[in-house]
Write an enzyme that holds these catalytic residues in place. Structure first.
Site, mmCIF file in Angstrom:
data_model
loop_
_atom_site.group_PDB
_atom_site.id
_atom_site.type_symbol
_atom_site.label_atom_id
_atom_site.label_comp_id
_atom_site.label_asym_id
_atom_site.label_seq_id
_atom_site.Cartn_x
_atom_site.Cartn_y
_atom_site.Cartn_z
ATOM 1 N N ASP A 199 0.851 -1.195 0.000
ATOM 2 C CA ASP A 199 0.000 0.000 0.000
ATOM 3 C C ASP A 199 0.885 1.243 0.000
ATOM 4 O O ASP A 199 2.101 1.159 0.142
ATOM 5 C CB ASP A 199 -0.920 -0.036 1.226
ATOM 6 C CG ASP A 199 -2.230 0.688 0.963
ATOM 7 O OD1 ASP A 199 -2.308 1.415 -0.036
ATOM 8 O OD2 ASP A 199 -3.163 0.534 1.771
ATOM 9 N N HIS A 333 -10.001 -2.121 -7.807
ATOM 10 C CA HIS A 333 -10.009 -1.076 -6.762
ATOM 11 C C HIS A 333 -9.229 0.178 -7.166
ATOM 12 O O HIS A 333 -9.732 1.300 -7.009
ATOM 13 C CB HIS A 333 -9.461 -1.662 -5.461
ATOM 14 C CG HIS A 333 -9.298 -0.662 -4.360
ATOM 15 N ND1 HIS A 333 -10.366 0.068 -3.865
ATOM 16 C CD2 HIS A 333 -8.202 -0.241 -3.661
ATOM 17 C CE1 HIS A 333 -9.930 0.878 -2.905
ATOM 18 N NE2 HIS A 333 -8.628 0.707 -2.767
HETATM 19 FE FE1 N7H Z 1 -7.486 1.731 -1.320
HETATM 20 N N1 N7H Z 1 -6.212 -2.891 -0.942
HETATM 21 O O1 N7H Z 1 -5.460 -3.527 -0.305
HETATM 22 O O2 N7H Z 1 -6.884 -3.418 -1.820
HETATM 23 N N2 N7H Z 1 -5.866 0.675 -1.960
HETATM 24 N N3 N7H Z 1 -7.902 0.302 0.048
HETATM 25 N N4 N7H Z 1 -9.001 2.904 -0.561
HETATM 26 N N5 N7H Z 1 -7.001 3.246 -2.563
HETATM 27 C C1 N7H Z 1 -4.930 1.111 -2.854
HETATM 28 O O3 N7H Z 1 -1.649 2.630 -4.934
HETATM 29 C C2 N7H Z 1 -7.333 -0.957 0.126
HETATM 30 C C3 N7H Z 1 -9.805 2.592 0.484
HETATM 31 C C4 N7H Z 1 -7.710 4.437 -2.737
HETATM 32 O O4 N7H Z 1 -3.878 6.203 -7.430
HETATM 33 C C5 N7H Z 1 -3.949 0.083 -3.072
HETATM 34 O O5 N7H Z 1 -1.114 3.028 -2.872
HETATM 35 C C6 N7H Z 1 -7.942 -1.667 1.229
HETATM 36 C C7 N7H Z 1 -10.833 3.592 0.644
HETATM 37 C C8 N7H Z 1 -7.027 5.282 -3.706
HETATM 38 O O6 N7H Z 1 -3.810 4.223 -8.337
HETATM 39 C C9 N7H Z 1 -4.312 -0.980 -2.297
HETATM 40 C C10 N7H Z 1 -8.855 -0.799 1.792
HETATM 41 C C11 N7H Z 1 -10.626 4.512 -0.361
HETATM 42 C C12 N7H Z 1 -5.901 4.566 -4.094
HETATM 43 C C13 N7H Z 1 -5.543 -0.626 -1.597
HETATM 44 C C14 N7H Z 1 -8.832 0.416 1.045
HETATM 45 C C15 N7H Z 1 -9.458 4.076 -1.088
HETATM 46 C C16 N7H Z 1 -5.909 3.302 -3.370
HETATM 47 C C17 N7H Z 1 -2.761 0.143 -4.017
HETATM 48 C C18 N7H Z 1 -9.774 -0.991 2.958
HETATM 49 C C19 N7H Z 1 -11.406 5.756 -0.694
HETATM 50 C C20 N7H Z 1 -4.838 5.021 -5.095
HETATM 51 C C21 N7H Z 1 -1.584 0.816 -3.417
HETATM 52 C C22 N7H Z 1 -9.598 -1.887 3.892
HETATM 53 C C23 N7H Z 1 -12.699 5.867 -0.556
HETATM 54 C C24 N7H Z 1 -5.197 4.535 -6.485
HETATM 55 C C25 N7H Z 1 -1.432 2.262 -3.786
HETATM 56 C C26 N7H Z 1 -4.213 5.032 -7.512
HETATM 57 C C27 N7H Z 1 -4.925 2.343 -3.497
HETATM 58 C C28 N7H Z 1 -6.334 -1.456 -0.778
HETATM 59 C C29 N7H Z 1 -9.639 1.496 1.296
HETATM 60 C C30 N7H Z 1 -8.890 4.780 -2.126
HETATM 61 C C31 N7H Z 1 -3.526 -2.285 -2.240
HETATM 62 C C32 N7H Z 1 -7.672 -3.073 1.690
HETATM 63 C C33 N7H Z 1 -11.935 3.593 1.703
HETATM 64 C C34 N7H Z 1 -7.455 6.665 -4.160
#
Ligand code: N7H
Length: 480
Positions: A199, A333
């Site tokens: 992440d 996602h």
């Molecule tokens: Fe997410 N995951 O493990 O699947 N997220 N996220 N997120 N997320 C991202 O690029 C995850 C949540 C965003 O610019 C990565 O840094 C999990 C909420 C945004 O390409 C991974 C949870 C919200 C991005 C995860 C969770 C977001 C992002 C890739 C909850 C907003 C950047 C790593 C438990 C409402 C996207 C990275 C981009 C990336 C995960 C929550 C938003 C692995 C497990 C609630 C904007």
């Protein structure tokens, strides 16, 4: 989300006074351990007096830039221990502002309504009774919460020392509603969230402050900071709100053994692909990145840890290379939450204005052998999700409701035969109350097939919306 590159190149500009901006907002407090203290104010006058004394200990963005350089130097000198660091930030709910006698509007209706009032619209699980929605939240998040302290450190003792300083200065003027402890996962899982994916890779670069890496979204400072260039609501804000930001806190439980069982039971079936690799591929296609962080838009068939570790390449894609879902499902996602070129027809600002700065941390223990064996969660674990933006309606609320929960988003997508296609829910954070969710495009060879997700693998247990004031506002408006 805790994993922000240590040596963030950042320039102080006359337009942005980094010493005035709390440290977690645009670069993130360095943290291996974090305590979130949700509190009520019992004695406003006592609180204001204590806060005055506390202000020099509140960590600014300028402090974080200095600390990150020192951490980098410590590492380069070959030390194998962590450099002792700690940080303190503070933010207030709308109820908290009122308790402090700050009654004027900050110009954000979602902030003023509070997160509990929006739980149903966000798609959180709960029950309707007598026309009232009761979310399945931790009881503490249904109580009035006036503010939140963030205590961070390289270790639990470092963060706890910071917390003790605050307890000492504020005494009985505040009462704890809830304490949540987050920690970076151990060993080689460091920087990975509980499903196992790296992440903290992609975050917006702030124009003229953080030089962008290839592929990084550049946003005007006002997308994150209030009353800076790009804040669409500048005229509605009081002057003291400048350099503040809205902090969203979400307590998101992750059902890790259940997620792993789902991947195990539904491997993507491709000729010559072993079953375990098919499960790994499904996970990567739900997220949009492999566990290492390598983006599937660049490497759709196999993981590539070398690419993942290269900041000049790991964000350099925009989903435009392949028009259908062969490389990346429309609902993955990272595609739902940052659709990059998917909204190109609506102009360059269509995605940028919905950017958020994420700064969360995992909480809870590692999966036990018994949980893994039974494919059943027995201990709460997940993500203390934190993000910052200058407008809740454009930031978190928009991403969750209009993108992640919206089966028709991204718009205008077609299957290989040219027929319109609805992508389905974001399989990681998309919410549909207590109802089933479906997603398309998970199998690259039969992209129109719907996959039904049995459970929400991420379950909201509550949260609140806070205002994170500038250091100067803390001095002049919030303390006495
Ligand atoms: Fe997410 N995951 O493990 O699947 N997220 N996220 N997120 N997320 C991202 O690029 C995850 C949540 C965003 O610019 C990565 O840094 C999990 C909420 C945004 O390409 C991974 C949870 C919200 C991005 C995860 C969770 C977001 C992002 C890739 C909850 C907003 C950047 C790593 C438990 C409402 C996207 C990275 C981009 C990336 C995960 C929550 C938003 C692995 C497990 C609630 C904007």
């Amino acid at each position: 989300m805790s994993q922000i590159p240590l040596a963030i190149p950042i320039t102080d500009t006359p337009a942005l006074n980094l010493a005035d901006i709390q440290g977690d907002i645009i670069v993130g407090l360095p943290k291996r351990f974090e305590e979130f203290l949700f509190f009520q104010i019992n004695d406003a006058a006592g609180f204001k007096k204590g806060l005055k004394q506390l202000i020099p200990a509140i960590t600014s963005t300028a402090d974080v830039v200095k600390a990150r350089k020192a951490i980098e130097q410590h590492k380069n000198q070959g030390h194998n221990n962590t450099l002792e660091t700690s940080g303190i930030n503070v933010a207030f709910s709308f109820k908290g502002l009122k308790k402090l006698g700050i009654t004027e509007s900050t110009g954000d209706p979602d902030f003023e309504a509070g997160q509990l009032a929006h739980a149903k619209n966000l798609g959180d699980q709960g029950t309707d009774a007598d026309g009232k929605f009761d979310p399945k939240w931790l009881p503490a998040f249904k109580h009035d919460i006036d503010g939140i302290f963030l205590f961070t450190g390289d270790s639990k003792p470092s963060a706890c020392n910071a917390a003790h300083k605050v307890e000492h200065l504020l005494g009985k003027s505040i009462a704890q509603v809830l304490k949540v402890e987050g920690n970076v996962r151990p060993g080689k899982e460091k920087g990975h969230e509980h499903f196992g994916f790296l992440d903290g890779i992609s975050s917006p670069a702030i124009a003229a402050v953080t030089p962008p890496l290839p592929g990084q979204q550049v946003v005007k400072p006002g997308v994150i900071l209030i009353k800076q260039e790009g804040d669409v609501n500048t005229d509605k804000r009081p002057e003291w709100a400048k350099n503040g930001s809205y902090l969203v806190y979400r307590q998101l439980n992750q059902l890790v053994p259940e997620f792993n069982k789902f991947l195990h039971d539904n491997p993507i079936d491709l000729p010559g692909l072993p079953r375990d690799k098919g499960s790994e591929l499904l996970g990567a296609r739900l997220v949009g990145r492999w566990k290492s962080g390598a983006p599937i838009d660049i490497v759709p068939t196999h993981d590539d840890p070398v690419l993942a570790a290269d900041p000049n390449r790991n964000n350099n894609f925009d989903f435009s290379k392949v028009k259908d879902q062969t490389n990346c499902p429309f609902a993955a996602h990272i595609r739902k939450t940052n659709p990059r070129s998917d909204l190109a027809q609506f102009g360059p600002d269509a995605v940028a204005r919905h950017s958020i700065a994420r700064s969360g941390i995992p909480f809870g223990p590692e999966v036990s052998p018994d949980e893994a064996h039974q494919s059943k969660t027995q201990h709460d674990r997940g993500l203390s999700f934190v993000c910052y933006q200058s407008s809740l309606a454009n930031g978190f609320e928009f991403i969750q409701k209009s993108w992640a929960n919206n089966v028709g988003f991204p718009p205008g997508k077609k299957d290989a035969a040219g027929n319109p296609i609805a992508s389905g829910f974001d399989p990681i954070i998309g919410q549909n109350g207590n109802l089933d969710r479906t997603v398309t495009g998970t199998n690259p060879t039969v992209q129109g097939n719907n996959l039904t997700l049995p459970d929400d693998f991420v379950v909201s247990k509550g949260g609140e919306y806070f205002f994170s004031p500038s250091l100067s506002a803390l001095k002049t408006k919030f303390s006495a």
